[in-house]
Each structure stands twice: as structure tokens, then as C-alpha cells.
Design a protein around this motif. Structure first.
Motif, PDB file in Angstrom:
ATOM      1  N   GLU A   1       0.960  -1.315  -0.087  1.00  0.00           N
ATOM      2  CA  GLU A   1      -0.130   0.105   0.036  1.00  0.00           C
ATOM      3  C   GLU A   1       1.051   1.251  -0.051  1.00  0.00           C
ATOM      4  O   GLU A   1       1.990   1.302   0.649  1.00  0.00           O
ATOM      5  CB  GLU A   1      -1.025  -0.050   1.352  1.00  0.00           C
ATOM      6  N   GLY A   2       0.603   2.146  -0.705  1.00  0.00           N
ATOM      7  CA  GLY A   2       1.259   3.575  -0.755  1.00  0.00           C
ATOM      8  C   GLY A   2       1.885   3.343  -2.218  1.00  0.00           C
ATOM      9  O   GLY A   2       1.033   3.061  -3.309  1.00  0.00           O
ATOM     10  N   TYR A   3       3.116   4.132  -2.240  1.00  0.00           N
ATOM     11  CA  TYR A   3       3.937   3.882  -3.662  1.00  0.00           C
ATOM     12  C   TYR A   3       5.043   2.969  -3.654  1.00  0.00           C
ATOM     13  O   TYR A   3       5.858   2.744  -2.914  1.00  0.00           O
ATOM     14  CB  TYR A   3       4.684   5.419  -3.504  1.00  0.00           C
ATOM     15  N   VAL A   4       4.601   1.994  -4.420  1.00  0.00           N
ATOM     16  CA  VAL A   4       5.014   0.251  -4.427  1.00  0.00           C
ATOM     17  C   VAL A   4       5.843   0.228  -5.399  1.00  0.00           C
ATOM     18  O   VAL A   4       6.401  -0.794  -5.474  1.00  0.00           O
ATOM     19  CB  VAL A   4       3.768  -0.664  -4.251  1.00  0.00           C
ATOM     20  N   HIS A   5       5.957   1.020  -6.565  1.00  0.00           N
ATOM     21  CA  HIS A   5       6.794   0.716  -7.661  1.00  0.00           C
ATOM     22  C   HIS A   5       7.948   1.795  -7.872  1.00  0.00           C
ATOM     23  O   HIS A   5       8.019   2.736  -7.177  1.00  0.00           O
ATOM     24  CB  HIS A   5       6.023   0.227  -8.668  1.00  0.00           C
TER      25      HIS A   5
END
Lengths: 409, 409
Positions: free
Chosen positions: B330-334
Motif C-alpha cells: 500500500e502506498g507508492y509501491v513501484h
């Protein structure tokens, strides 16, 4: 068949399979996962156990659709491993495999590797792995491998896909025929209502449109080659060529389920309007051989003698064949057929001495004659499947007419 | 760029490149041959010399379209070679390479190998080759290889393909938007004239149809994911899902030229009808970061600091990021983006310390935020190209609206 994999691993003395790469357009992976959208995975199947699939957490939901037990590839922290091996990606990947194997108690035995990968990367990574895991013997099977032998015979689930692809293919071929026949000819050329010639490019555009409409892909393109081009088996045809009457058109269409699934393969030779004597004779010779072979198909028959018989029949009809001279480019220049499934070409092959029409086999039968110097070629191809009852099923049911009548403008 | 290959070979101390496999959907081969229809070839390029392409005589005409010097692979008589090595196909293939190399005076030095191949076959064949050609060192480059470095920057010819793909992509996205907006909503769901819900499957069918019409392929599928599915970056979307109003739709489309050519990559996030507060806030956060990064792009800037800046901005906005914890979902994952060309993912990568916005680079910029537990996700992605003048060109020009108005029935 899939259910035979453990037995085949036993027979080949293979303890585990490793399959790497994406699921789409990567037959070994898709064979296990089905049509799911994962960009990279490593699937490991130990003999006698269910497979596990290591994949990126971003793709966990797609991967889960495969029904296979999922493990999180990100837990192995490739970027951390890189630091241990002076930022060598091959060594880091090998180290990751070592840890993955350890976590599933794979520490010795014969490991057979599969999956589409850059050749140089496969060479490097698996040589590195060999160096750090001396108790695992890495096997690069070729020819009759565990997977190619399993995939050679299709179970009923796979047969459903193949039947569907046969139906879609003949549906599209029918539309192509109707589309061409909805035009008229003028001065020996098929023309549109505005008088400009209908081209091969026009026909191919329609094919791709109908393929999309019917949810299939055309990743290898279609062969729709006229005249001298039809005399070269894998000439795709020139998009700007006009559809001239009285010339042979070799129309070979090999579609695939969307996402990289099962194939069909089918060819007809057409002459629009009329067939000159030489073209008709060429076609008749091919048809004679085709009919003879198709009538002779039977359960458990060996494939290679059919290739020999095809050569014999063509030679008796006065054509040179590939068994007389493997270098020829005129006459009968290829083999009678090939298995197909997730790959467009797979086992069994018509020149393979170990190939039989076993239950589950799906193959093409496709004799042809090629005379580019005379501006013509001819091939007829159907796909057949030996079903679970041992019956030879025709998957591509379509008329064999050479001449496709075209009304004159 | 292509013109740099000899210099890169010099730099990497590579004497020859060997590229194996088909032309279609095999980026290293297609990089040299262009879009021709050959099922198998072996291309060899010695440093300072033009490449030669060994291929099957059935495919000679298609191969010749590449403009590369063609040699006849059939002359090496694999079936005869098989007899010399007890019918071992890997040994026979290695022996064939040895003869091919000898015929082009390639007898020593470093050979780097490329091309998509079955991993096990690559491992076997090239280890066999190593054994019989001790004077040739076989190199499996990974990471910054000769070819990946050449392919990282695109010349003007390649840029034309990329620009075209950008235009085709936004054309199709425009049609999708119009198509959805041609429907009305009822009880919070987009419906057809018969009152039944419009589905993700319906939208995807249209995309494939328009792709075919515009002569592009969709080999990896399209992501059109709604609600919780949009919160998982590579969830493709469930075909039977209805288009509900007020939910985030991540629409990520990555098409390829027919035959396996150049790609585009593009994402918008849509809310049909209206955007609830949480969805709007999520989108605004992504948009803020996206705009900031896009405005900051400049010639020769390093890529990795942009990934760091993206993480920083998202963290400042209260989101967890992958640099804090590589395991998050969850969040900014990449990562912020990736190069693209004949491959959908290639150099440069946003986490690569050696990646710069050099002339010729084509990359995606695609920040996103993901909250599957809250039933939402958001990503914005454009493709940009650093052209020969050093200007950053936007290849995917399309409005950024989150809310797509839908009329009520």
C-alpha cells in the motif's frame, strides 16, 4: 498430458522443473498458470508435489488466478543480494535461486529448466547457479524433454481450446472468402466499388479486425501470398499486391488465443475467378496427396512413414522432393506437418521417428508444391486431433475449392 | 543507438554478437532485421563488419527484406550432424555453430549471445559450444550489455515508430472515453441501451478491435481495473466487472506495433460520473507528484534522483513508499518509470544509478498510489522521448481529467 508430468519426470530422472519468465507468450509457464497476466515468475515443481510460483507482489492477484501456490519473490531482496556479489546481476539472480530452493527444500538432484529467456542471461545465470549449488545438476533438455513430451498430447481441457481455435479460424476464412467475393473483377483484377484494386493488405487488415472481434491474436501474421510469392512457403505476401485472377493464392492462417494461448493452423490454395491448366494440375497433385494422407490417418500410426509416403507420391507425380535433396527450393520442400498447442510448432514432427498419432496428439497435415520460377505454389493444410476416444477429429472443417468465383464488373 | 554498436563492442571488448531465434517478438533480432516474418534465424555480427543472417531457405525472401546478407542454414545439414553426435540435438546445434563460425572466419575472441530462447536449450547448446570451441569465450551479458546499451537510445528512425505508437494509443484512449460516455448511468452503474451493465470485458473488446483496425497488437493485454483491483498495480481488471460510478479506474494501455515492434505505454485514472473525496485526494496527490516530475525533466539529468524525489514527495504527503520498505503493498509501491522500445521494459530504469535522460532515451513517467484495502488506486503515466535536439517530447498527449462525466438515464 499434464497428468503424466510426474511419471515423465520419473522416466527422465528429473527431480524438479524450474520454469522462468512471463506467463503470456511463454508456453512452458502458461502450460501451468493458464492465461494470467504476470510479467515475470519462477515456477518450481518438485516431482510428486504441487508447483509453487514465485512472483512479484504487484502481480500477486493475477498470479493467484492460476490456482497455484504463490510465494513472494520480493522477499528475496535482489538489490540486497546484488551488494553481496559486487553488483553482478547474474550472480545475484543465482543467489536468489539458491535461497528460493532452500526455502522449498530443494537442495540436491536433477533440475530441468524451461521458459523463454534471453539466451545470454540463461547461459550466465544457470552457469553461476551451477557453481554455487554443486549438489544440483542443471539439465537443459532438448528434443524429447519432460515438458515437450507432456505437451505433445493434449487432454480434454486443452482440446476444448483447440476446437474453439479451429472454429474461429474457419469462421474468419469464410469471412475472407465472402469479403473477396463481395467485389467484382475488372481487367483480370479484383476491384473495389471505386475501381481501385483490392490488395493483399486490405485482406490482411480484415483478418486482423475479425481476429480481434473473435478474441484471438495473430502474433505471427498471416500468409496470403499470390503468384511467385505463393511458391515460397513462408513468404507472407506483399501488402500492396493486387488480387489478380487465375493466380495461385496460398492462404495460411495461424491464430492464437488472446494472451498467448492455443493455436490453430490452416491453409487453402485459391485461384480467384478461374484456374489456368498448370495451376489446376499443381493443385490436383497436392489434393491427391492430401486426401490420401488424411484417409490413411489412424490411431497410433507412426508419423514419419507418412512423410515418406508423401515424398513417394509427389515423386511418382513427377515432382522433386526434400528427401531426394534437402536443398531444393522447387517441388515438395518441407515436411508433412507438426504438432501444435501453446506453440505453433511442437512435437510431434513428421520427420521424427518417435512420433505417433497417439491419443491427445494435435497435428497439421499440410502437403504442398512450390514453383516460384513458374509463378505458383499450392498447399492444403488442416489441423486434426486424436481425441480421448482415439478418433481422428478434424478441427478445421472448410471446403477445399481451388476456384473462388468472382463476378465480372 | 544502432550506430554505436561497434563502439560499444569495443568498449565491452566483445568481438562478435550472435542473435538467435525468430524475428517477431524477439527484440534483439528485430532490432537488426526490422519487422520481417522469419521463424528462426541466427544473426552474427563481427565487430567492424556488417551482420550476416543464417536462415531457412523457406524464409529467404522474408529474410532478404531485412537488407541483411543472407546465408542458407540448410546447407549445414543438421540431420547429418545429428548422426555424428549420437542424435544429441544440443551437440548437433553446437557443431552447426562451429561450422557456421568457421565459414565466416570467426574462430576466436569474445562472443556475446542474445535472443529469446528456451532457457534449458540456451544453457545446453552454449555449454556444448564452449566445449568444442575453446578459443571462443561465450559471454552472457546482463544488465548494461552491448545491445541493451545500444537499444537504450533510439535514433530518428526508431523515434518515428515511437511517436506513431503514442498517437495510436491516445487515439484509442479517446475512443474508449467516447464509447463509455455514449452510455448512460442507472443506479450508479453505466448501462447499455437494454439496461444491462457495461462491463470491463466490453471495453477491452473494443480496445482490441480498435488496435487491430489501427494495425497494432496488444500482446500483454490492457489494464482496466476498477475499485480494489485498481489498487494492485498489475491487476488487469475483471472482465465481468461493471463500470460503477465514483470508483477509481486505472486504465493502463501498452500497445505494440504489429509483428512485435515498438511500444507505447500510457495510464490515466478515471472516476466515472463523480469522484468521492478520498478518490479525488488520492488522485490529486499523484497528479502533484506527476506534474512536478514532468516539469523537472531535462536533458542529461540522472533518473535515480527522480525516483528518490518521488518517494520524498509521497512521504511528505503522508504515504508509505517502497524506499522505506520494499515489501509494502500500500502506498507508492513501484518505481517511477522505465525505458521502452522493442521491449515494453528496458533501459533506462528509474532505480538505475547509471541512467540518464540522454538524447534518444524514451521512458515512462508513472507515479501511482495504491490502497487495495480502501478499494482504490491511482496512476498517471506518459511516455516521453529525448529527441535529437535534446528536447523532451511528450509522445502521449491526452487530457488528465479524473472525472469522466456520464449522463444519467
Amino acid at each position: 498430458m499434464k497428468k503424466d508430468i510426474d511419471a515423465l519426470m520419473e522416466k527422465h530422472q528429473i527431480d524438479a522443473l524450474l520454469i522462468t519468465g512471463p506467463a503470456g507468450h511463454n508456453p512452458p509457464m502458461q502450460y501451468f498458470t493458464g492465461n494470467v497476466h504476470i510479467g515475470h515468475g519462477d515456477l518450481i515443481k518438485k516431482r510428486g508435489e504441487e508447483p509453487v510460483l514465485f512472483c512479484n507482489p504487484m502481480e500477486r492477484e493475477e498470479a493467484a488466478r492460476s490456482g497455484i501456490e504463490i510465494k513472494n519473490l520480493a522477499e528475496y531482496r535482489l538489490s540486497e543480494l546484488m551488494k553481496e556479489v559486487d553488483n553482478d546481476p547474474a550472480k545475484a539472480t543465482a543467489l536468489r535461486y539458491k535461497k528460493m530452493f532452500s526455502d522449498i527444500s530443494l537442495t540436491s538432484g536433477k533440475l530441468s529448466i524451461y521458459g523463454l529467456q534471453e539466451a545470454g542471461q540463461a547461459y550466465r545465470i544457470f552457469n553461476e547457479l551451477k557453481a554455487i549449488l554443486p549438489d544440483i545438476e542443471i539439465i537443459g533438455e532438448m528434443g524429447h524433454s519432460v515438458l515437450s513430451q507432456a505437451m505433445e498430447t493434449k487432454d480434454e481441457d486443452e482440446a476444448k481450446h483447440l476446437r474453439h481455435m479451429g472454429k474461429v479460424t474457419t469462421e474468419i476464412v469464410g469471412r475472407v472468402q465472402k469479403f473477396i467475393q463481395s467485389h467484382k473483377s475488372k481487367d483480370g483484377v479484383v476491384v473495389k466499388t471505386d475501381g481501385t484494386p483490392l490488395t493483399i493488405g486490405d485482406v490482411k487488415s480484415k483478418i486482423n479486425l475479425w481476429a480481434a472481434e473473435l478474441d484471438v491474436e495473430n502474433p505471427h501474421g498471416t500468409i496470403f501470398a499470390i503468384g511467385a510469392d505463393s511458391g515460397v512457403p513462408h513468404n507472407g505476401g506483399n501488402p500492396t499486391d493486387k488480387l489478380e485472377l487465375g493466380k495461385t493464392i496460398v492462404f495460411d492462417i495461424f491464430l492464437q488465443q488472446a494472451g498467448g494461448g492455443y493455436h490453430s493452423d490452416f491453409t487453402r490454395t485459391w485461384c480467384l475467378g478461374y484456374a489456368p491448366e498448370a495451376e489446376q494440375k499443381l493443385y490436383d497433385d497436392v489434393r491427391k496427396v492430401f486426401d490420401n494422407i488424411m484417409e490413411g490417418l489412424e490411431l497410433n500410426a507412426p508419423f514419419a512413414p507418412m512423410q515418406a509416403l508423401t515424398c513417394q507420391m509427389f515423386e511418382d507425380l513427377g515432382h522433386e522432393t526434400i528427401r531426394q535433396n534437402p536443398m531444393i527450393t522447387e517441388g515438395y520442400v518441407h515436411s508433412l506437418g507438426h504438432g501444435l498447442g501453446l506453440r505453433i510448432h511442437e512435437a510431434p514432427g513428421a520427420r521424427d521417428e518417435k512420433a505417433f498419432f497417439k491419443t491427445g496428439v494435435a497435428v497439421t497435415i499440410e502437403p504442398g508444391l512450390y514453383y516460384p520460377s513458374k509463378g505458383m505454389g499450392s498447399r492444403i493444410e488442416d489441423t486434426v486431433y486424436v481425441n480421448q476416444e482415439g478418433t481422428i477429429e478434424l478441427l478445421t472443417d472448410y471446403p477445399y475449392d481451388l476456384v473462388i468465383p468472382i463476378e465480372e464488373a
